[in-house]
Enzyme design. Structure first.
Site, PDB file in Angstrom:
ATOM      1  N   LYS A  10      60.756 -29.510  -6.475  1.00  0.00           N
ATOM      2  CA  LYS A  10      61.334 -30.516  -5.573  1.00  0.00           C
ATOM      3  C   LYS A  10      61.654 -29.941  -4.183  1.00  0.00           C
ATOM      4  CE  LYS A  10      63.293 -33.260  -9.351  1.00  0.00           C
ATOM      5  NZ  LYS A  10      64.456 -34.077  -9.772  1.00  0.00           N
ATOM      6  N   TYR A  50      59.261 -43.112  -8.879  1.00  0.00           N
ATOM      7  CA  TYR A  50      60.515 -43.204  -9.633  1.00  0.00           C
ATOM      8  C   TYR A  50      60.910 -44.660  -9.936  1.00  0.00           C
ATOM      9  CZ  TYR A  50      61.618 -38.211  -9.451  1.00  0.00           C
ATOM     10  OH  TYR A  50      61.618 -36.846  -9.638  1.00  0.00           O
ATOM     11  N   ASN A 113      67.918 -30.917  -8.064  1.00  0.00           N
ATOM     12  CA  ASN A 113      67.882 -30.047  -9.249  1.00  0.00           C
ATOM     13  C   ASN A 113      66.577 -29.255  -9.407  1.00  0.00           C
ATOM     14  OD1 ASN A 113      66.346 -32.188 -10.041  1.00  0.00           O
ATOM     15  ND2 ASN A 113      67.440 -32.598 -11.950  1.00  0.00           N
ATOM     16  N   HIS A 116      61.273 -31.142 -11.683  1.00  0.00           N
ATOM     17  CA  HIS A 116      61.145 -32.283 -12.596  1.00  0.00           C
ATOM     18  C   HIS A 116      60.269 -31.844 -13.758  1.00  0.00           C
ATOM     19  CE1 HIS A 116      60.174 -36.273 -14.148  1.00  0.00           C
ATOM     20  NE2 HIS A 116      58.908 -35.894 -14.139  1.00  0.00           N
ATOM     21  N   GLU A 127      52.592 -39.737 -15.172  1.00  0.00           N
ATOM     22  CA  GLU A 127      53.009 -39.007 -13.965  1.00  0.00           C
ATOM     23  C   GLU A 127      51.869 -38.150 -13.419  1.00  0.00           C
ATOM     24  OE1 GLU A 127      57.627 -38.910 -15.546  1.00  0.00           O
ATOM     25  OE2 GLU A 127      56.528 -37.028 -15.367  1.00  0.00           O
TER      26      GLU A 127
END
Ligand code: CMP
Length: 138
Positions: A10, A50, A113, A116, A127
């Site tokens: 990310k 998302y 975070n 993913h 995905e």
């Protein structure tokens, strides 16, 4: 049986120059990189990726963050890939992540975070197909 999962390094982890550290952990854990891209999502693309979280209170924050800078996306192969990768990355909230996991080492908070990881074989497929065609896989 060898299976696949999908990951994103990310924007926070890219900004912190942790692409190399995270890929090293992924390789050391025995995953094979099947496909990989370095790119930046538009807000619209992040919102689409998302979309399953559209009803959540953190959705707009998530979309803004995931389109805030470049990311690395990859398809990874290993025995029991989805579960094995979720063990490697640790809990969604880094405060709850086990020692030695990617999120424990490199994530700041539940929103930013670092990585993913798909939560099921079905979502890994969906995905991966969002970012890669069959021609991109090796
Ligand atoms: P990810 O696995 O990419 O999928 C959905 C993301 O939503 C998740 O990682 C978190 O980064 C993010 N998320 C989950 N809960 C929260 C929260 N309470 N606030 C902000 N972001 C969140």
């Amino acid at each position: 049986m060898s299976t696949f999962t999908f990951t994103i390094i990310k924007p926070d982890a890219v900004r912190a120059s942790n692409i190399g550290n995270i890929l090293a952990m992924i390789n050391k854990a025995g995953f094979r990189i099947v496909a990989m891209k370095y790119l930046k999502l538009s807000e619209q693309q992040a919102g689409q990726f998302y979309a399953v979280h559209a009803h959540r209170p953190f959705y707009s924050e998530l979309v803004a963050f995931m389109s805030s800078g470049p990311i690395v996306t990859a398809v990874l192969e290993k025995e029991d890939a989805v579960a094995s990768f979720r063990t490697l990355i640790g809990a969604t909230n880094p405060a709850e992540a086990a020692e030695g996991t990617i999120r424990k080492l490199y994530a700041a908070n539940v929103g930013e975070n670092a990585v993913h990881g798909s939560d099921s074989d079905e979502n890994a497929q969906i995905e991966a197909n969002f970012f890669f065609s069959s021609l991109d896989r090796f």
